[in-house]
Design a protein around this motif. Structure first.
Motif, PDB file in Angstrom:
ATOM      1  N   MET A   1       0.954  -1.324   0.239  1.00  0.00           N
ATOM      2  CA  MET A   1       0.510   0.063  -0.080  1.00  0.00           C
ATOM      3  C   MET A   1       0.907   1.633   0.293  1.00  0.00           C
ATOM      4  SD  MET A   1      -2.936   0.936   2.676  1.00  0.00           S
ATOM      5  CE  MET A   1      -4.758   0.014   1.553  1.00  0.00           C
ATOM      6  N   ARG A   2       0.369   2.241  -0.359  1.00  0.00           N
ATOM      7  CA  ARG A   2       1.314   3.769  -1.090  1.00  0.00           C
ATOM      8  C   ARG A   2       0.756   4.643   0.007  1.00  0.00           C
ATOM      9  NH1 ARG A   2       2.795   6.933  -5.849  1.00  0.00           N
ATOM     10  NH2 ARG A   2       4.682   7.898  -5.460  1.00  0.00           N
ATOM     11  N   ILE A   3       0.984   5.348   1.093  1.00  0.00           N
ATOM     12  CA  ILE A   3       0.105   5.625   0.875  1.00  0.00           C
ATOM     13  C   ILE A   3       1.461   7.836   1.167  1.00  0.00           C
ATOM     14  CG2 ILE A   3      -0.802   7.007   3.710  1.00  0.00           C
ATOM     15  CD1 ILE A   3      -0.886   3.653   4.340  1.00  0.00           C
ATOM     16  N   ALA A   4      -0.258   8.514   1.406  1.00  0.00           N
ATOM     17  CA  ALA A   4       0.539   9.906   1.144  1.00  0.00           C
ATOM     18  C   ALA A   4      -0.013  11.294   2.486  1.00  0.00           C
ATOM     19  CB  ALA A   4      -0.129  11.008  -0.328  1.00  0.00           C
ATOM     20  N   GLN A   5       0.973  11.133   3.202  1.00  0.00           N
ATOM     21  CA  GLN A   5       1.005  12.484   4.707  1.00  0.00           C
ATOM     22  C   GLN A   5       0.485  13.295   4.161  1.00  0.00           C
ATOM     23  OE1 GLN A   5       3.570  13.194   7.063  1.00  0.00           O
ATOM     24  NE2 GLN A   5       1.959  14.221   8.605  1.00  0.00           N
ATOM     25  N   ILE A   6      -0.428  14.287   4.176  1.00  0.00           N
ATOM     26  CA  ILE A   6      -1.495  15.554   3.842  1.00  0.00           C
ATOM     27  C   ILE A   6      -1.263  16.704   4.675  1.00  0.00           C
ATOM     28  CG2 ILE A   6      -3.405  17.013   2.852  1.00  0.00           C
ATOM     29  CD1 ILE A   6      -2.357  14.223   1.714  1.00  0.00           C
ATOM     30  N   LEU A   7      -0.102  17.727   4.760  1.00  0.00           N
ATOM     31  CA  LEU A   7       0.142  18.219   5.592  1.00  0.00           C
ATOM     32  C   LEU A   7       0.001  20.080   4.827  1.00  0.00           C
ATOM     33  CD1 LEU A   7       1.387  19.897   8.134  1.00  0.00           C
ATOM     34  CD2 LEU A   7       3.251  19.477   7.761  1.00  0.00           C
ATOM     35  N   TYR A   8      -1.286  20.476   4.788  1.00  0.00           N
ATOM     36  CA  TYR A   8      -0.924  22.137   4.518  1.00  0.00           C
ATOM     37  C   TYR A   8      -1.762  21.792   3.096  1.00  0.00           C
ATOM     38  CZ  TYR A   8       1.224  23.604   8.624  1.00  0.00           C
ATOM     39  OH  TYR A   8       1.809  23.995  10.081  1.00  0.00           O
ATOM     40  N   ASN A   9      -3.113  21.173   2.511  1.00  0.00           N
ATOM     41  CA  ASN A   9      -2.831  20.684   1.510  1.00  0.00           C
ATOM     42  C   ASN A   9      -2.140  20.111   0.534  1.00  0.00           C
ATOM     43  OD1 ASN A   9      -5.936  21.208   1.970  1.00  0.00           O
ATOM     44  ND2 ASN A   9      -5.062  23.563   2.563  1.00  0.00           N
ATOM     45  N   LYS A  10      -0.598  19.358   0.708  1.00  0.00           N
ATOM     46  CA  LYS A  10      -0.019  19.061   0.034  1.00  0.00           C
ATOM     47  C   LYS A  10       0.804  17.754   0.545  1.00  0.00           C
ATOM     48  CE  LYS A  10       2.284  22.978  -1.548  1.00  0.00           C
ATOM     49  NZ  LYS A  10       1.952  23.020  -2.682  1.00  0.00           N
ATOM     50  N   ALA A  11       1.085  17.153  -0.629  1.00  0.00           N
ATOM     51  CA  ALA A  11       1.457  15.840  -0.148  1.00  0.00           C
ATOM     52  C   ALA A  11       3.021  15.723   0.275  1.00  0.00           C
ATOM     53  CB  ALA A  11       1.982  14.407  -1.192  1.00  0.00           C
ATOM     54  N   HIS A  12       2.632  15.080   1.904  1.00  0.00           N
ATOM     55  CA  HIS A  12       3.924  15.862   2.765  1.00  0.00           C
ATOM     56  C   HIS A  12       5.357  14.861   2.849  1.00  0.00           C
ATOM     57  CE1 HIS A  12       6.712  17.868   5.827  1.00  0.00           C
ATOM     58  NE2 HIS A  12       6.227  16.938   6.338  1.00  0.00           N
ATOM     59  N   TRP A  13       4.567  13.625   2.541  1.00  0.00           N
ATOM     60  CA  TRP A  13       5.484  12.696   3.149  1.00  0.00           C
ATOM     61  C   TRP A  13       4.669  11.353   2.468  1.00  0.00           C
ATOM     62  CZ3 TRP A  13       5.449   9.125   7.591  1.00  0.00           C
ATOM     63  CH2 TRP A  13       6.200   7.811   7.817  1.00  0.00           C
ATOM     64  N   ILE A  14       5.559  10.370   1.269  1.00  0.00           N
ATOM     65  CA  ILE A  14       4.785   9.885   0.788  1.00  0.00           C
ATOM     66  C   ILE A  14       5.699   8.712   1.076  1.00  0.00           C
ATOM     67  CG2 ILE A  14       4.433   8.131  -1.286  1.00  0.00           C
ATOM     68  CD1 ILE A  14       4.310  10.850  -2.426  1.00  0.00           C
ATOM     69  N   PHE A  15       5.139   7.279   1.268  1.00  0.00           N
ATOM     70  CA  PHE A  15       5.486   6.277   2.397  1.00  0.00           C
ATOM     71  C   PHE A  15       4.714   4.314   2.243  1.00  0.00           C
ATOM     72  CE2 PHE A  15       3.026   7.686   5.420  1.00  0.00           C
ATOM     73  CZ  PHE A  15       1.986   6.724   6.023  1.00  0.00           C
ATOM     74  N   GLU A  16       5.432   3.418   1.897  1.00  0.00           N
ATOM     75  CA  GLU A  16       4.801   1.894   1.841  1.00  0.00           C
ATOM     76  C   GLU A  16       5.057   1.186   2.958  1.00  0.00           C
ATOM     77  OE1 GLU A  16       6.225   0.529  -1.683  1.00  0.00           O
ATOM     78  OE2 GLU A  16       6.248   2.087  -2.621  1.00  0.00           O
ATOM     79  N   ALA A  17       3.008   1.012   3.387  1.00  0.00           N
ATOM     80  CA  ALA A  17       3.232   0.464   4.749  1.00  0.00           C
ATOM     81  C   ALA A  17       2.216  -1.451   4.118  1.00  0.00           C
ATOM     82  CB  ALA A  17       2.613   0.897   5.257  1.00  0.00           C
ATOM     83  N   ASP A  18       2.408  -1.992   4.749  1.00  0.00           N
ATOM     84  CA  ASP A  18       1.444  -3.783   4.448  1.00  0.00           C
ATOM     85  C   ASP A  18       0.027  -2.721   4.704  1.00  0.00           C
ATOM     86  OD1 ASP A  18       3.519  -4.933   4.117  1.00  0.00           O
ATOM     87  OD2 ASP A  18       3.656  -5.232   6.279  1.00  0.00           O
ATOM     88  N   GLU A  19      -0.273  -1.975   6.066  1.00  0.00           N
ATOM     89  CA  GLU A  19      -2.105  -1.145   5.689  1.00  0.00           C
ATOM     90  C   GLU A  19      -1.501  -0.119   6.478  1.00  0.00           C
ATOM     91  OE1 GLU A  19      -2.550  -2.991  10.563  1.00  0.00           O
ATOM     92  OE2 GLU A  19      -2.981  -4.207   9.449  1.00  0.00           O
ATOM     93  N   LYS A  20      -3.058   0.477   6.277  1.00  0.00           N
ATOM     94  CA  LYS A  20      -2.931   2.026   6.677  1.00  0.00           C
ATOM     95  C   LYS A  20      -2.403   2.136   8.267  1.00  0.00           C
ATOM     96  CE  LYS A  20      -5.680   6.609   5.454  1.00  0.00           C
ATOM     97  NZ  LYS A  20      -7.069   6.364   5.216  1.00  0.00           N
ATOM     98  N   PRO A  21      -1.475   3.439   8.901  1.00  0.00           N
ATOM     99  CA  PRO A  21      -1.197   3.247  10.021  1.00  0.00           C
ATOM    100  C   PRO A  21      -1.967   3.766  10.920  1.00  0.00           C
ATOM    101  CG  PRO A  21       0.245   4.069   8.845  1.00  0.00           C
ATOM    102  CD  PRO A  21      -0.813   3.795   8.208  1.00  0.00           C
ATOM    103  N   GLU A  22      -2.311   3.846  12.140  1.00  0.00           N
ATOM    104  CA  GLU A  22      -3.204   5.019  13.151  1.00  0.00           C
ATOM    105  C   GLU A  22      -2.394   5.753  13.390  1.00  0.00           C
ATOM    106  OE1 GLU A  22      -6.547   4.546  13.058  1.00  0.00           O
ATOM    107  OE2 GLU A  22      -6.607   3.176  11.361  1.00  0.00           O
TER     108      GLU A  22
END
Length: 88
Positions: A1-22
């Motif tokens: 799974m590829r996930i983007a952390q959104i900060l100030y309406n921008k993709a701040h950090w993109i990472f991969e994980a087996d599932e979406k972290p809490e």
């Protein structure tokens, strides 16, 4: 799974994980597994859920300007040099 952390309406950090972290509830994470072209720094519209590449305009060249204090220092320096040359 590829996930983007959104900060100030921008993709701040993109990472991969087996599932979406809490994480903390104020941290926004968006699954971008099917959107391989998205990069960190891209704009994110939370209403539409769409990402767009940022548009960066070329900066307008600015002529260097001497402010009033710099002008006075320049005049004083030139005066002192002239006085020194005239041995006053």
């Amino acid at each position: 799974m590829r996930i983007a952390q959104i900060l100030y309406n921008k993709a701040h950090w993109i990472f991969e994980a087996d599932e979406k972290p809490e994480f903390a509830p104020d941290i926004v994470l968006v699954d971008i597994t099917s959107k391989n072209n998205i990069q960190e720094g891209w704009d994110y519209n939370s209403k539409t859920g769409k990402f767009t590449a940022p548009s960066i305009s070329e900066p307008t060249p600015i002529e260097p300007q001497i402010d009033e204090i710099q002008a006075k220092i320049l005049v004083n320096t030139e005066t002192l040099i002239s006085m020194k040359e005239m041995e006053v």
